[in-house]
Design a protein around this motif. Structure first.
Motif, PDB file in Angstrom:
ATOM      1  N   ARG A  53       0.846  -1.196   0.000  1.00  0.00           N
ATOM      2  CA  ARG A  53       0.000   0.000   0.000  1.00  0.00           C
ATOM      3  C   ARG A  53       0.884   1.250   0.000  1.00  0.00           C
ATOM      4  O   ARG A  53       1.710   1.447   0.884  1.00  0.00           O
ATOM      5  CB  ARG A  53      -0.865  -0.022   1.258  1.00  0.00           C
ATOM      6  CG  ARG A  53      -1.762   1.185   1.412  1.00  0.00           C
ATOM      7  CD  ARG A  53      -2.420   1.150   2.802  1.00  0.00           C
ATOM      8  NE  ARG A  53      -2.880   2.477   3.163  1.00  0.00           N
ATOM      9  CZ  ARG A  53      -4.158   2.779   3.383  1.00  0.00           C
ATOM     10  NH1 ARG A  53      -5.075   1.845   3.304  1.00  0.00           N
ATOM     11  NH2 ARG A  53      -4.505   3.999   3.724  1.00  0.00           N
ATOM     12  N   ASP A  83      -9.911  -0.375  -3.258  1.00  0.00           N
ATOM     13  CA  ASP A  83      -9.908  -0.410  -1.792  1.00  0.00           C
ATOM     14  C   ASP A  83      -8.987   0.656  -1.208  1.00  0.00           C
ATOM     15  O   ASP A  83      -9.326   1.316  -0.230  1.00  0.00           O
ATOM     16  CB  ASP A  83      -9.486  -1.797  -1.296  1.00  0.00           C
ATOM     17  CG  ASP A  83     -10.554  -2.844  -1.604  1.00  0.00           C
ATOM     18  OD1 ASP A  83     -11.679  -2.447  -1.983  1.00  0.00           O
ATOM     19  OD2 ASP A  83     -10.264  -4.053  -1.481  1.00  0.00           O
ATOM     20  N   TRP A  84      -7.817   0.779  -1.800  1.00  0.00           N
ATOM     21  CA  TRP A  84      -6.870   1.780  -1.282  1.00  0.00           C
ATOM     22  C   TRP A  84      -7.457   3.187  -1.351  1.00  0.00           C
ATOM     23  O   TRP A  84      -7.377   3.956  -0.409  1.00  0.00           O
ATOM     24  CB  TRP A  84      -5.554   1.749  -2.082  1.00  0.00           C
ATOM     25  CG  TRP A  84      -4.659   0.579  -1.738  1.00  0.00           C
ATOM     26  CD1 TRP A  84      -4.697  -0.182  -0.608  1.00  0.00           C
ATOM     27  CD2 TRP A  84      -3.591   0.056  -2.555  1.00  0.00           C
ATOM     28  NE1 TRP A  84      -3.715  -1.150  -0.659  1.00  0.00           N
ATOM     29  CE2 TRP A  84      -3.026  -1.028  -1.833  1.00  0.00           C
ATOM     30  CE3 TRP A  84      -3.055   0.388  -3.794  1.00  0.00           C
ATOM     31  CZ2 TRP A  84      -1.949  -1.771  -2.326  1.00  0.00           C
ATOM     32  CZ3 TRP A  84      -1.978  -0.341  -4.276  1.00  0.00           C
ATOM     33  CH2 TRP A  84      -1.434  -1.417  -3.555  1.00  0.00           C
ATOM     34  N   ASN A  86     -10.616   4.075  -1.647  1.00  0.00           N
ATOM     35  CA  ASN A  86     -11.759   4.148  -0.736  1.00  0.00           C
ATOM     36  C   ASN A  86     -11.319   4.293   0.712  1.00  0.00           C
ATOM     37  O   ASN A  86     -12.008   4.883   1.537  1.00  0.00           O
ATOM     38  CB  ASN A  86     -12.599   2.872  -0.859  1.00  0.00           C
ATOM     39  CG  ASN A  86     -13.921   3.168  -1.520  1.00  0.00           C
ATOM     40  OD1 ASN A  86     -14.392   4.310  -1.497  1.00  0.00           O
ATOM     41  ND2 ASN A  86     -14.518   2.152  -2.107  1.00  0.00           N
ATOM     42  N   ASP A  87     -10.167   3.746   0.978  1.00  0.00           N
ATOM     43  CA  ASP A  87      -9.629   3.765   2.326  1.00  0.00           C
ATOM     44  C   ASP A  87      -8.884   5.074   2.616  1.00  0.00           C
ATOM     45  O   ASP A  87      -8.325   5.258   3.693  1.00  0.00           O
ATOM     46  CB  ASP A  87      -8.685   2.561   2.469  1.00  0.00           C
ATOM     47  CG  ASP A  87      -8.524   2.152   3.919  1.00  0.00           C
ATOM     48  OD1 ASP A  87      -9.480   2.329   4.688  1.00  0.00           O
ATOM     49  OD2 ASP A  87      -7.415   1.688   4.274  1.00  0.00           O
ATOM     50  N   GLY A  88      -8.808   5.969   1.634  1.00  0.00           N
ATOM     51  CA  GLY A  88      -8.247   7.295   1.892  1.00  0.00           C
ATOM     52  C   GLY A  88      -6.807   7.507   1.468  1.00  0.00           C
ATOM     53  O   GLY A  88      -6.172   8.463   1.916  1.00  0.00           O
ATOM     54  N   LYS A 184     -12.902  11.666  -1.117  1.00  0.00           N
ATOM     55  CA  LYS A 184     -12.022  11.325   0.016  1.00  0.00           C
ATOM     56  C   LYS A 184     -10.693  12.039  -0.162  1.00  0.00           C
ATOM     57  O   LYS A 184     -10.666  13.251  -0.305  1.00  0.00           O
ATOM     58  CB  LYS A 184     -11.903   9.812   0.146  1.00  0.00           C
ATOM     59  CG  LYS A 184     -13.271   9.190   0.434  1.00  0.00           C
ATOM     60  CD  LYS A 184     -13.213   7.791   0.938  1.00  0.00           C
ATOM     61  CE  LYS A 184     -14.623   7.355   1.324  1.00  0.00           C
ATOM     62  NZ  LYS A 184     -14.706   5.960   1.703  1.00  0.00           N
TER      63      LYS A 184
END
Lengths: 236, 450
Positions: A53, A83-84, A86-88, A184
């Motif tokens: 990540r 996912d990354w 979306n995860d900010g 985001k």
């Protein structure tokens, strides 16, 4: 004192690189280094693994032929990128990169290319290109300047926030006076120029997001030439 | 009616040219422009009944003007009159202007034109060329052309309109080589075999070409600049053709380079000593030599012509200002900029440099190309001054490249400042309209190839 290493994931630097977009990566790297952070730029090419990540993701614009070269690889990693973001994870996507983070891109021949789907947008190609200097305003970034050159018309789904309102230029589709998307910690936009050199406030916003600090906590840089370089565009 | 309008347009264009001459002005585009405004296809109409011994077109992103000038030198040495557009005015209106200003034709006359990529289809259709030279295909003024693929397709379309033309192509640029794949087409390739030459470490100006047959990626054993070098497709479906004229050795001397070429089927190498410096000029020399070969000219005559002092408009052109020697090095796109850096600003460089960036239509209104140029690799102990309407964009680019510079917005003031101190040589790197402005202000006579 050197702090922990900041990683910038540079997606498809050879395939998706036009209009000096790589300059955005240079600006992020230099502004981090000038603040004493060590930076690692990870170039991701088709066929490479994508596991770690990153702190920042950059995805540039490319020619149609470049997009053809990366699509299958992008689809392979779509879930993870989705996912990354979306995860900010702080992300900047320009033009082709912006389009491909959306749901789909409908080409001039009517073919539908599936995107990563993390931006709630769809894009279709049209014959006329939107070309020229652009000036935007937004609450987060004040005045943003750049240069657009695209045939894709992008539409934000309802509830999605744009990167800025169009003061001058075409923007997402030449109709609704909106440009790009702000989702985001991710920005998608059509602005080349490249974007970040003349908009250091946007670069620092991404950097602050990546570091998990507020903008005010960042060391101020001198930015000797920025104001005059911006003035050339806003004065026209 | 159409014919009448074309005739009227041409008459008006000629009158414009004559008037400008009386006023002591050189016309590079206006007469052609006037003719185009009145006529429908005045270029085609004008050329309809005209005959030339040879018609040669030169196109590609970089090297057009210098290559054209070198070919002109070869043709003149062979006793031909040369009708050409030597000032880099290479849109259809510039081509037409050159023709309206120079009515020579017949067995002893050749028509030699450098042609902008976008004007190639129209010019090919009107001139029915015998030879077409394509130097390279790079990003250039994308705000006008869209994408590099678009440029290549424009050239493909142009070549389809000239099925009889013999092609002279750069073997080292895969985008160019794709153009030579047509059936029954006669192609002469020129290229470079220089294992010691490496692209600048920050060269971002290339585009990723693929095999035109299978789409397989290309890999390079040597990369000279951008996507130019020795390559083959990973799946073996496409590779660099072996050049008919191959540059084998380049030796640099004080303000000259000695270029040794091997020609297919010829035992002895050919040696050219040229005042034109830099890798890009070895390509220009090889291209002109290949054209001379295609025209069946004597090799010693070709070599002698190429060795003459040849400088084109703003390309390694030397001027004196306040007693200071200055050299113009025109920059128009990232690859051109990189080649100037590669040739003049490596480790030992000491010259001061003035970079003048404008963003008028002819320069390209989008200045993002400055970020694709390898300014990180620009090395000189002299001062760096930037100027022009986009001086601050250049300054910003240099700041991020870690280079110190001064901004003086007015180009003449900047020139006075940078020539104030006496040094061996000052380099001036202008974009196209910046070059025109500076030359005008320096009241230089427009002198083209001799």
């Amino acid at each position: 004192m050197s702090r922990s290493k900041i990683s910038i994931l540079y997606l498809y630097p050879y395939e998706m690189n036009t209009y000096g977009d790589w300059g955005n990566v240079l600006v992020l790297q230099k502004r981090l280094e000038w603040r004493d952070y060590a930076v690692e730029v990870i170039e991701h090419r088709p066929g490479d693994k994508l596991t770690k990540r990153p702190d920042i993701i950059f995805f540039g614009g490319g020619q149609d032929s470049g997009q053809g070269l990366i699509l299958s690889d992008l689809n392979k990693h779509a879930r993870r990128l989705h996912d990354w973001i979306n995860d900010g994870v702080a992300t900047l996507a320009i033009c082709g990169g912006y389009q491909l983070l959306g749901h789909e891109f409908i080409t001039a021949t009517g073919e539908s290319l599936e995107g990563v789907g993390v931006f709630d947008i769809t894009t279709r190609a049209e014959s006329g290109r939107l070309i020229g200097n652009v000036v935007l305003t937004s609450d987060e970034f004040g005045t943003v300047v750049g240069f657009e050159n695209h045939s894709g018309r992008t539409y934000l789904q309802s509830g999605m926030k744009s990167f800025g309102g169009v003061e001058k230029g075409g923007g997402n589709n030449g109709e609704d006076k909106k440009e790009g998307i702000l989702y985001k910690s991710a920005i998608g936009t059509y602005l080349h120029g490249p974007l970040l050199p003349k908009n250091p406030q946007v670069a620092d916003w991404l950097i602050a997001r990546a570091l998990g600090v507020s903008n005010k906590e960042l060391v101020q840089l001198s930015d000797r030439f920025v104001d005059q370089a911006r003035a050339v565009i806003t004065a026209r | 009616m159409k014919r009448l309008r074309n005739s009227l347009g041409i008459a008006a264009g000629k009158a414009t040219g004559r008037t400008m001459k009386i006023l002591g002005r050189t016309s590079t585009a206006l007469p052609g422009y006037v003719a185009e405004r009145i006529g429908n296809e005045p270029l085609k109409h004008y050329l309809h009944n005209r005959k030339y011994a040879k018609t040669i077109l030169v196109t590609g992103t970089n090297g057009k003007t210098t290559t054209t000038m070198l070919i002109a030198s070869v043709l003149r040495a062979a006793g031909y009159e040369v009708v050409n557009n030597g000032s880099g005015s290479n849109l259809t209106r510039g081509v037409l202007t050159a023709l309206l200003n120079d009515a020579r034709e017949g067995d002893k006359s050749t028509l030699l034109l450098e042609v902008d990529e976008a004007s190639m289809p129209a010019v090919c259709a009107a001139t029915k060329p015998d030879i077409i030279v394509v130097s390279n295909i790079f990003r250039d003024q994308l705000d006008r052309y869209g994408e590099v693929d678009t440029t290549r397709k424009l050239l493909e379309k142009a070549l389809d309109l000239a099925p009889e033309a013999e092609l002279v192509l750069c073997a080292d640029d895969p985008h160019v080589v794709r153009l030579g794949s047509g059936e029954g087409r006669s192609v002469t390739y020129f290229g470079l075999n220089a294992p010691g030459l490496k692209a600048l470490s920050h060269d971002h100006a290339g585009d990723v070409p693929v095999s035109p047959i299978t789409g397989s990626p290309l890999t390079y054993t040597h990369r000279y600049f951008g996507h130019v070098g020795k390559y083959q497709a990973e799946d073996g479906s496409f590779k660099r053709p072996s050049p008919d004229a191959s540059v084998e050795i380049i030796t640099n001397e004080q303000s000259a380079q000695i270029v040794t070429l091997k020609l297919r089927g010829v035992e002895h190498p050919v040696v050219i000593r040229s005042g034109l410096i830099g890798t890009y000029n070895t390509y220009n020399l090889a291209a002109a030599l290949a054209v001379g070969m295609s025209c069946g000219l004597d090799m010693s005559l070709i070599v002698e012509a190429l060795q003459q002092k040849n400088t084109a408009f703003g390309r390694q052109e030397t001027v004196y200002f306040q007693g200071q020697r200055c050299q113009f090095l025109l920059i128009k796109n990232p690859t051109g900029f990189n080649q100037v850096i590669q040739s003049f600003f490596q480790k030992q460089a000491t010259a001061p440099v003035l970079i003048v960036i404008n963003d008028n239509f002819a320069d390209g209104k989008d200045v993002s190309w400055l970020w694709d140029a390898a300014l990180e690799d620009l090395s000189t102990t002299g001062r760096i001054v930037v100027s022009g309407s986009r001086a601050y964009d250049m300054a910003l680019r240099l700041e991020y490249a870690g280079k110190d510079c001064e901004v003086i917005e007015d180009p003449m003031e900047a020139l006075r400042e940078i020539t104030a101190e006496s040094v061996d040589e000052v380099f001036i790197l202008p974009t196209y309209t910046a070059l025109l402005d500076l030359r005008k202000q320096l009241s230089l006579k427009l002198e083209h190839s001799v």
